[in-house]
Design a protein around this motif. Structure first.
Motif, PDB file in Angstrom:
ATOM      1  N   GLU A   1       2.980  16.184 -63.514  1.00  0.00           N
ATOM      2  CA  GLU A   1       2.532  14.927 -62.928  1.00  0.00           C
ATOM      3  C   GLU A   1       1.171  14.567 -62.538  1.00  0.00           C
ATOM      4  O   GLU A   1       0.378  13.587 -62.891  1.00  0.00           O
ATOM      5  N   THR A   2       0.617  15.830 -62.019  1.00  0.00           N
ATOM      6  CA  THR A   2      -0.937  15.770 -61.614  1.00  0.00           C
ATOM      7  C   THR A   2      -1.784  15.517 -62.888  1.00  0.00           C
ATOM      8  O   THR A   2      -2.628  14.874 -62.959  1.00  0.00           O
ATOM      9  N   LYS A   3      -1.240  16.346 -64.054  1.00  0.00           N
ATOM     10  CA  LYS A   3      -2.367  16.394 -65.231  1.00  0.00           C
ATOM     11  C   LYS A   3      -2.261  14.570 -65.558  1.00  0.00           C
ATOM     12  O   LYS A   3      -3.413  14.296 -66.029  1.00  0.00           O
ATOM     13  N   GLU A   4      -0.912  14.342 -65.744  1.00  0.00           N
ATOM     14  CA  GLU A   4      -1.030  12.978 -66.166  1.00  0.00           C
ATOM     15  C   GLU A   4      -1.830  11.725 -65.327  1.00  0.00           C
ATOM     16  O   GLU A   4      -2.545  10.905 -65.768  1.00  0.00           O
ATOM     17  N   ARG A   5      -1.875  11.969 -64.010  1.00  0.00           N
ATOM     18  CA  ARG A   5      -2.402  11.056 -63.192  1.00  0.00           C
ATOM     19  C   ARG A   5      -4.184  11.281 -63.223  1.00  0.00           C
ATOM     20  O   ARG A   5      -4.709  10.481 -63.296  1.00  0.00           O
ATOM     21  N   LEU A   6      -4.337  12.451 -63.463  1.00  0.00           N
ATOM     22  CA  LEU A   6      -6.135  12.811 -63.434  1.00  0.00           C
ATOM     23  C   LEU A   6      -6.642  12.054 -64.980  1.00  0.00           C
ATOM     24  O   LEU A   6      -7.679  11.835 -64.762  1.00  0.00           O
ATOM     25  N   GLU A   7      -5.590  12.339 -65.715  1.00  0.00           N
ATOM     26  CA  GLU A   7      -6.154  11.932 -67.100  1.00  0.00           C
ATOM     27  C   GLU A   7      -6.136  10.294 -66.989  1.00  0.00           C
ATOM     28  O   GLU A   7      -6.938   9.840 -67.949  1.00  0.00           O
ATOM     29  N   LYS A   8      -5.774   9.756 -66.198  1.00  0.00           N
ATOM     30  CA  LYS A   8      -5.738   8.202 -65.901  1.00  0.00           C
ATOM     31  C   LYS A   8      -6.638   7.974 -64.803  1.00  0.00           C
ATOM     32  O   LYS A   8      -6.911   6.900 -64.194  1.00  0.00           O
ATOM     33  N   ASN A   9      -7.688   9.019 -64.533  1.00  0.00           N
ATOM     34  CA  ASN A   9      -8.825   8.985 -63.573  1.00  0.00           C
ATOM     35  C   ASN A   9      -8.212   8.483 -62.208  1.00  0.00           C
ATOM     36  O   ASN A   9      -9.019   7.678 -61.264  1.00  0.00           O
ATOM     37  N   ARG A  10      -7.057   8.888 -62.014  1.00  0.00           N
ATOM     38  CA  ARG A  10      -6.656   8.688 -60.530  1.00  0.00           C
ATOM     39  C   ARG A  10      -7.171   9.976 -59.517  1.00  0.00           C
ATOM     40  O   ARG A  10      -7.257  11.032 -60.001  1.00  0.00           O
ATOM     41  N   VAL A  11      -7.332   9.546 -58.167  1.00  0.00           N
ATOM     42  CA  VAL A  11      -7.667  10.640 -57.560  1.00  0.00           C
ATOM     43  C   VAL A  11      -6.582  10.972 -56.486  1.00  0.00           C
ATOM     44  O   VAL A  11      -5.977  10.058 -55.949  1.00  0.00           O
ATOM     45  N   LEU A  12      -6.394  12.452 -56.488  1.00  0.00           N
ATOM     46  CA  LEU A  12      -4.986  13.053 -55.933  1.00  0.00           C
ATOM     47  C   LEU A  12      -5.601  12.748 -54.354  1.00  0.00           C
ATOM     48  O   LEU A  12      -6.462  13.157 -53.728  1.00  0.00           O
ATOM     49  N   ALA A  13      -4.515  12.416 -53.421  1.00  0.00           N
ATOM     50  CA  ALA A  13      -4.358  12.362 -51.987  1.00  0.00           C
ATOM     51  C   ALA A  13      -3.533  13.261 -51.488  1.00  0.00           C
ATOM     52  O   ALA A  13      -2.105  12.960 -51.672  1.00  0.00           O
ATOM     53  N   ILE A  14      -3.696  13.960 -50.435  1.00  0.00           N
ATOM     54  CA  ILE A  14      -2.703  15.002 -50.122  1.00  0.00           C
ATOM     55  C   ILE A  14      -2.974  15.332 -48.521  1.00  0.00           C
ATOM     56  O   ILE A  14      -3.961  15.608 -48.360  1.00  0.00           O
ATOM     57  N   PHE A  15      -1.794  15.393 -47.901  1.00  0.00           N
ATOM     58  CA  PHE A  15      -1.841  16.222 -46.623  1.00  0.00           C
ATOM     59  C   PHE A  15      -1.586  17.433 -46.692  1.00  0.00           C
ATOM     60  O   PHE A  15      -0.218  17.764 -46.810  1.00  0.00           O
ATOM     61  N   PRO A  16      -2.290  18.451 -46.633  1.00  0.00           N
ATOM     62  CA  PRO A  16      -2.093  19.775 -46.563  1.00  0.00           C
ATOM     63  C   PRO A  16      -1.194  20.452 -45.669  1.00  0.00           C
ATOM     64  O   PRO A  16      -0.226  21.340 -45.649  1.00  0.00           O
ATOM     65  N   GLU A  17      -1.068  19.632 -44.512  1.00  0.00           N
ATOM     66  CA  GLU A  17      -0.198  20.025 -43.407  1.00  0.00           C
ATOM     67  C   GLU A  17       1.435  19.872 -43.884  1.00  0.00           C
ATOM     68  O   GLU A  17       2.195  20.428 -43.285  1.00  0.00           O
ATOM     69  N   GLY A  18       1.518  18.969 -44.841  1.00  0.00           N
ATOM     70  CA  GLY A  18       2.815  18.669 -45.261  1.00  0.00           C
ATOM     71  C   GLY A  18       3.791  17.696 -44.516  1.00  0.00           C
ATOM     72  O   GLY A  18       4.587  17.176 -45.011  1.00  0.00           O
ATOM     73  N   THR A  19       3.113  17.202 -43.348  1.00  0.00           N
ATOM     74  CA  THR A  19       3.878  16.450 -42.353  1.00  0.00           C
ATOM     75  C   THR A  19       3.020  15.843 -41.404  1.00  0.00           C
ATOM     76  O   THR A  19       1.777  16.405 -41.435  1.00  0.00           O
ATOM     77  N   ARG A  20       3.407  15.045 -40.568  1.00  0.00           N
ATOM     78  CA  ARG A  20       2.633  14.426 -39.592  1.00  0.00           C
ATOM     79  C   ARG A  20       2.704  15.522 -38.220  1.00  0.00           C
ATOM     80  O   ARG A  20       3.727  16.024 -38.104  1.00  0.00           O
ATOM     81  N   SER A  21       1.384  15.762 -37.878  1.00  0.00           N
ATOM     82  CA  SER A  21       1.282  16.531 -36.545  1.00  0.00           C
ATOM     83  C   SER A  21       1.818  15.777 -35.287  1.00  0.00           C
ATOM     84  O   SER A  21       1.850  14.653 -35.220  1.00  0.00           O
TER      85      SER A  21
END
Length: 229
Positions: free
Chosen positions: A124-144
């Motif tokens: 899924e990541t490869k597909e979104r990157l090919e469409k020039n989208r920027v990945l956005a992620i919270f590395p903590e995995g959840t709200r602190s």
């Protein structure tokens, strides 16, 4: 006043968000513009005091943020120059409104319990990157839950950045929990800040992920003191 703004925010979500979701399904090509317009309207409608410190880098292919509040997503949608693709846990896709707000613009929803989850995420990541989208992620995995220390960063963000050699811009979020807590119908008061740090490469150092976390943590502590939150 916070309760009144909380009720207004709740009303906005119930009345405006379904309309936005319908538009996202009907006009997918205009999805980015629709999401950004709705996010800007939300922030202005509630009169939230949020500042951006530094500059967002349009060349970054991934942004990583510490997570405090749903406002983190709304504000970034309002100000980021690129079409963001948020990576979230699959359970969020099952919630009535928020689920469709994630599915309609084709955000990536992952099942952490599925052994094939990583393969799905890479595809899924490869597909979104090919469409020039920027990945956005919270590395903590959840709200602190507040405090001065971040939660441990999970490995998923690191794997993606290294696999696809993505330039990453870390963004430090300070104070959004204090001005936007919809569960308590408490919205407004105080000030929040988003600090855009310099973009870095996963090729810069074998320990880049740990170094980035420490840089974000240190800046967070400094900003926490300056805002007296």
């Amino acid at each position: 006043m916070k309760k009144i703004r909380g009720l207004l925010a709740f009303a906005f979500i119930l009345l405006v968000i379904p309309f936005m979701i319908a538009l996202l399904y009907l006009r997918p090509a205009k999805g980015r513009a629709i999401r950004q317009a709705c996010a800007k309207l939300f922030v202005r409608f509630l009169g939230l005091r949020v500042d951006l410190v530094g500059e967002l880098d349009p060349s970054a292919k991934m942004i990583m943020l510490n997570h405090q509040s749903f406002l983190d997503v709304i504000f970034m949608e309002a100000i980021h120059p690129k079409d963001l693709c948020w990576i979230a846990k699959k359970e969020l896709g099952k919630t009535p409104l928020y689920g469709h707000a994630l599915k309609a613009p084709r955000m990536i929803l992952i099942n952490r319990e599925d052994k094939k989850g990583l393969l799905f995420l890479l595809k899924e990541t490869k597909e979104r990157l090919e469409k020039n989208r920027v990945l956005a992620i919270f590395p903590e995995g959840t709200r602190s839950k507040g405090g001065e220390r971040f939660l441990p960063f999970k490995s998923g963000a690191k794997v993606l950045a290294e696999k696809f050699h993505l330039p990453i811009q870390p963004i430090v979020v300070v104070g959004t929990r204090s001005i936007f807590d919809l569960a308590k119908l408490s919205v407004g008061g105080g000030k929040a800040r988003f600090i855009a740090l310099p973009t870095r490469s996963p090729l810069s150092s074998p320990s880049w992920y740990e170094e980035m976390r420490e840089e974000m943590q240190q800046r967070y502590k400094e900003e926490l003191l300056s805002l007296s939150i």
